[in-house]
Write a protein that holds these residues in place. Structure first.
Motif, PDB file in Angstrom:
ATOM      1  N   UNK A  52      36.838   7.779   4.528  1.00 48.27           N
ATOM      2  CA  UNK A  52      36.860   7.705   3.068  1.00 48.27           C
ATOM      3  C   UNK A  52      38.311   7.521   2.615  1.00 48.27           C
ATOM      4  N   UNK A  93      39.424   8.496  -1.110  1.00 48.68           N
ATOM      5  CA  UNK A  93      39.625   9.938  -1.264  1.00 48.68           C
ATOM      6  C   UNK A  93      40.902  10.383  -0.560  1.00 48.68           C
ATOM      7  N   UNK A 110      43.924   9.822  -2.698  1.00 41.98           N
ATOM      8  CA  UNK A 110      43.942  10.781  -3.800  1.00 41.98           C
ATOM      9  C   UNK A 110      44.304  12.180  -3.326  1.00 41.98           C
ATOM     10  N   UNK A 111      43.734  12.577  -2.190  1.00 41.03           N
ATOM     11  CA  UNK A 111      44.063  13.899  -1.634  1.00 41.03           C
ATOM     12  C   UNK A 111      45.560  13.961  -1.309  1.00 41.03           C
ATOM     13  N   UNK A 132      47.930  12.311  -2.751  1.00 39.37           N
ATOM     14  CA  UNK A 132      48.650  12.405  -4.031  1.00 39.37           C
ATOM     15  C   UNK A 132      48.604  13.838  -4.559  1.00 39.37           C
ATOM     16  N   UNK A 133      47.425  14.447  -4.477  1.00 35.04           N
ATOM     17  CA  UNK A 133      47.282  15.829  -4.948  1.00 35.04           C
ATOM     18  C   UNK A 133      48.126  16.797  -4.126  1.00 35.04           C
ATOM     19  N   UNK A 145      43.736   0.470  -6.017  1.00 32.13           N
ATOM     20  CA  UNK A 145      43.761   1.195  -7.292  1.00 32.13           C
ATOM     21  C   UNK A 145      44.181   2.653  -7.116  1.00 32.13           C
ATOM     22  N   UNK A 183      47.299   4.128  -9.054  1.00 30.52           N
ATOM     23  CA  UNK A 183      47.281   5.176 -10.081  1.00 30.52           C
ATOM     24  C   UNK A 183      47.588   6.581  -9.564  1.00 30.52           C
ATOM     25  N   UNK A 184      46.837   7.025  -8.560  1.00 25.48           N
ATOM     26  CA  UNK A 184      47.024   8.416  -8.113  1.00 25.48           C
ATOM     27  C   UNK A 184      48.396   8.620  -7.462  1.00 25.48           C
ATOM     28  N   UNK A 209      41.751   5.990 -14.320  1.00 22.38           N
ATOM     29  CA  UNK A 209      40.905   5.139 -13.496  1.00 22.38           C
ATOM     30  C   UNK A 209      39.853   6.076 -12.912  1.00 22.38           C
ATOM     31  N   UNK A 230      39.237   9.078  -9.750  1.00 25.98           N
ATOM     32  CA  UNK A 230      40.437   9.427  -8.984  1.00 25.98           C
ATOM     33  C   UNK A 230      40.899  10.862  -9.176  1.00 25.98           C
ATOM     34  N   UNK A 237      39.741  13.304  -6.368  1.00 27.28           N
ATOM     35  CA  UNK A 237      40.466  13.422  -5.098  1.00 27.28           C
ATOM     36  C   UNK A 237      41.823  14.106  -5.271  1.00 27.28           C
ATOM     37  N   UNK A 238      42.500  13.806  -6.372  1.00 26.36           N
ATOM     38  CA  UNK A 238      43.787  14.480  -6.557  1.00 26.36           C
ATOM     39  C   UNK A 238      43.565  15.977  -6.740  1.00 26.36           C
ATOM     40  N   UNK A 276      33.968   7.336  -5.183  1.00 25.44           N
ATOM     41  CA  UNK A 276      35.066   8.232  -4.792  1.00 25.44           C
ATOM     42  C   UNK A 276      34.733   9.696  -5.084  1.00 25.44           C
ATOM     43  N   UNK A 295      31.915  11.096  -4.764  1.00 23.09           N
ATOM     44  CA  UNK A 295      31.045  11.615  -3.698  1.00 23.09           C
ATOM     45  C   UNK A 295      31.791  11.723  -2.372  1.00 23.09           C
ATOM     46  N   UNK A 296      32.805  10.896  -2.203  1.00 22.35           N
ATOM     47  CA  UNK A 296      33.704  11.094  -1.054  1.00 22.35           C
ATOM     48  C   UNK A 296      34.366  12.463  -1.183  1.00 22.35           C
ATOM     49  N   UNK A 297      34.865  12.725  -2.387  1.00 24.41           N
ATOM     50  CA  UNK A 297      35.524  14.011  -2.644  1.00 24.41           C
ATOM     51  C   UNK A 297      34.544  15.166  -2.439  1.00 24.41           C
ATOM     52  N   UNK A 325      31.936  15.385  -0.536  1.00 22.39           N
ATOM     53  CA  UNK A 325      31.683  15.584   0.891  1.00 22.39           C
ATOM     54  C   UNK A 325      32.879  16.268   1.559  1.00 22.39           C
ATOM     55  N   UNK A 326      34.044  15.750   1.237  1.00 16.94           N
ATOM     56  CA  UNK A 326      35.296  16.263   1.811  1.00 16.94           C
ATOM     57  C   UNK A 326      35.527  17.727   1.409  1.00 16.94           C
TER      58      UNK A 326
END
Lengths: 322, 283
Positions: free
Chosen positions: A64, A67, A70-71, A73-74, A97, A101-102, B120, B123, B126-127, B157, B159-161, B163-164
């Protein structure tokens, strides 16, 4: 910058991925904030040793990629220094994207590593063969876009990325590369490395094409042509000074890249030249085609990336001098 | 258990958020109204009761984080932040004007109190997961709150999050889906029917609850229950109404992003001030 060129440029016995893993382990030893993320390719990337030694600093997100970016970035928003790896096409075009963005727009501190650049995707074929990854990343503001040449440069680059806040994209050969630099060579971010000097033409090369360009320069020498070779490992920010100096002193440029010339190194060099000092350029690289399956030497010939094509391009561009 | 006074305070805070949201959008004449109004009650509970924060030091390491993944609901978040003195109330009228600190979508670099840049869709999920994971790694007990939209969860995304985060057991993450049942082009059930949201997150390894998203007591209780369990990330599905609190736009498809005239603003303020009076009188 202090460079020592290898006496003989031959295939390194050590794989790039081993060096990648060992440098990250070295960094993690003294820094608990170094985090390695992957999207189910740790086995392919050879980072299992890192995972074994630093399980608390390893995050395997599964398949994924969006994700994962994004992870990463977080994580960075809380002070971590994430290195997120997957194959180059998925680290760029699939997550453009999220990187935009993230990571970038939000000014997070994310290091993105895309493996198997261009023809080195080899047997994974066209679906996995990115000729567009650097171009995609180059289009995002403030990103640093990098392609290490060999293990010596890779080791320096990883440390530089870890120490520098911001989003960097690095495309990375997983397996063996030609060893161009002796250990102990040091580099400077954003500064092209001159491998040899010349007066008739300058070959500006990156990644796989650096060793080919170096070989081309010696073939040209035999033919009485004096070629300068610059290794442009940092595509963005690009070394304008070195490009303009080359234009002024040699009057002709050949670019050589394992990437589509559209949006690639050829484009980046041409942008600098047309704005400042119009100079004839020939571009060795993939001419806007998709990749295909095959061993690297086959693909190098198929996409006309090797030394013989660089030699031809050099002769052609010299003939175009006003 | 919230005291009677606290409940009244939260209801008033929610109504204030709605009033300021409508005023700021009307001052520009256009904006994301519907999805801003529908989360006002959740914001009131978060910023009025649950979250730890310091308006004078928005980046305080001990704070709880709020990521508004449906970034277009910025106006409601800005109202809550201004009402809690993260920045002067006068800033609210700068929404989307050149050089503003309050852009259409949330921006962590521009607005004091905004913890992550979003806009967006998908996103922020996930962050938020990354932020929650970093706190776990650092053995810090901050809570990470995430607001998703029910249209937004069309995005893979999310649903990726899910699951993760379920796999990683990020118990410090408490997410909401604002189920206002409308997305830009129409009813969510017609465009991309997600079905039972709570059940889906439960299937992804979450502790899921479903509550009336306009009942501050129910929202608060759900958060308390989420905090009391230590095994899974938490999902609180907020059953809401788009553009809640303003009859003229409530449950209307066009309310996602709309113009607001001076006359319409007057209508909104009449209705919302009357509601505020009822709250104050304890009705």
């Amino acid at each position: 910058m202090s460079i020592k060129i290898a006496k003989e440029i031959v295939m390194d016995k050590e794989e790039m991925r081993n060096a990648f893993c060992s440098v990250l382990m070295e960094l993690a030893e003294n820094n608990k904030d170094i985090i390695v993320l992957d999207a189910d390719l740790m086995g392919a990337m050879g980072t299992r040793a890192f995972q074994k030694k630093y399980p608390e600093q390893t995050v395997n997100c599964g398949i994924q990629e969006a994700n994962m970016i994004g992870v990463a970035a977080g994580l960075s928003a809380v002070g971590k220094i994430p290195f997120a790896h997957t194959f180059a096409p998925f680290a760029t075009r699939r997550v453009c994207d999220q990187v935009f963005m993230s990571a970038a727009y939000a000014r997070n501190n994310v290091k993105i590593v895309g493996s198997d650049p261009g023809i080195t995707a080899s047997l994974n074929g066209g679906t996995h063969m990115p000729f567009e990854d650097m171009g995609i990343m180059r289009g995002l503001p403030e990103l640093t876009v990098l392609e290490p040449t060999d293990i010596t440069m890779l080791k320096w680059m990883i440390k530089e990325m870890a120490a520098t806040y911001g989003v960097q994209y690095m495309r990375l050969v997983r397996k063996n590369c030609m060893k161009v630099y002796e250990e102990g060579s040091t580099f400077e971010m954003g500064k092209a490395v001159q491998l040899c000097d010349g007066t008739d033409v300058t070959i500006i090369a990156s990644g796989y094409c650096v060793a080919e360009a170096y070989k081309a320069a010696s073939l040209l020498k035999e033919a009485g042509v004096s070629a300068r070779v610059l290794n442009m490992f940092c595509w963005k920010p690009i070394d304008q000074e070195a490009i303009l100096k080359a234009a002024e002193e040699t009057g002709a440029i050949v670019t050589a890249e394992n990437h589509n010339v559209i949006n690639g190194l050829g484009s980046a060099v041409a942008e600098v030249l047309v704005k400042n000092r119009p100079t004839p350029v020939e571009m060795i690289g993939v001419q806007d085609e998709f990749g295909e399956v095959g061993p690297v030497d086959y693909l190098s010939e198929r996409f006309k990336l090797n030394a013989s094509y660089i030699v031809e391009a050099a002769k052609k561009v010299i003939a175009r001098k006003a | 258990m919230l005291s009677e006074n606290k409940v009244k305070e939260l209801k008033k805070f929610s109504k204030q958020i709605q009033i300021e949201t409508v005023k700021m959008i009307a001052s520009l004449g256009v904006g994301h109204l519907g999805g801003s109004l529908s989360i006002a009650d959740a914001l009131a509970v978060l910023y009025g009761e649950q979250m730890k924060y310091d308006p004078k030091n928005p980046k305080w390491a001990g704070r709880d984080w709020f990521i508004c993944s449906k970034g277009h609901a910025g106006p409601a978040v800005y109202s809550a932040l201004a009402l809690k003195q993260f920045f002067p109330m006068s800033e609210l009228k700068t929404l989307n004007r050149p050089g503003t600190k309050l852009p259409s979508h949330c921006d962590r670099l521009k607005t004091p109190g905004i913890d992550m840049t979003t806009g967006s869709l998908g996103q922020g999920s996930s962050t938020a997961a990354g932020i929650a994971l970093a706190h776990k790694m650092n053995h810090m007990d901050n809570r990470i709150y995430l607001m998703l939209g029910d249209g937004e969860i069309d995005e893979g995304q999310v649903w990726e999050m899910a699951l993760f985060t379920g796999t990683q057991k990020l118990t410090n993450l408490i997410a909401f889906v604002d189920c206002n049942k409308l997305q830009l082009d129409g009813p969510t059930c017609e465009i991309c029917d997600v079905g039972n949201v709570a059940q889906k997150f439960e299937d992804f390894g979450w502790y899921a609850q479903s509550v009336d998203g306009h009942d501050v007591v129910a929202i608060n209780e759900a958060i308390e229950k989420a905090k009391a369990q230590h095994e899974k990330p938490s999902m609180i599905v907020l059953n809401t109404e788009k553009a809640h609190g303003w009859t003229m736009f409530a449950n209307k498809i066009g309310s996602h992003s709309t113009t607001i005239s001076a006359d319409q603003l007057e209508d909104a303020l009449r209705e919302m001030n009357a509601a505020m009076k009822s709250i104050e009188e304890g009705k």
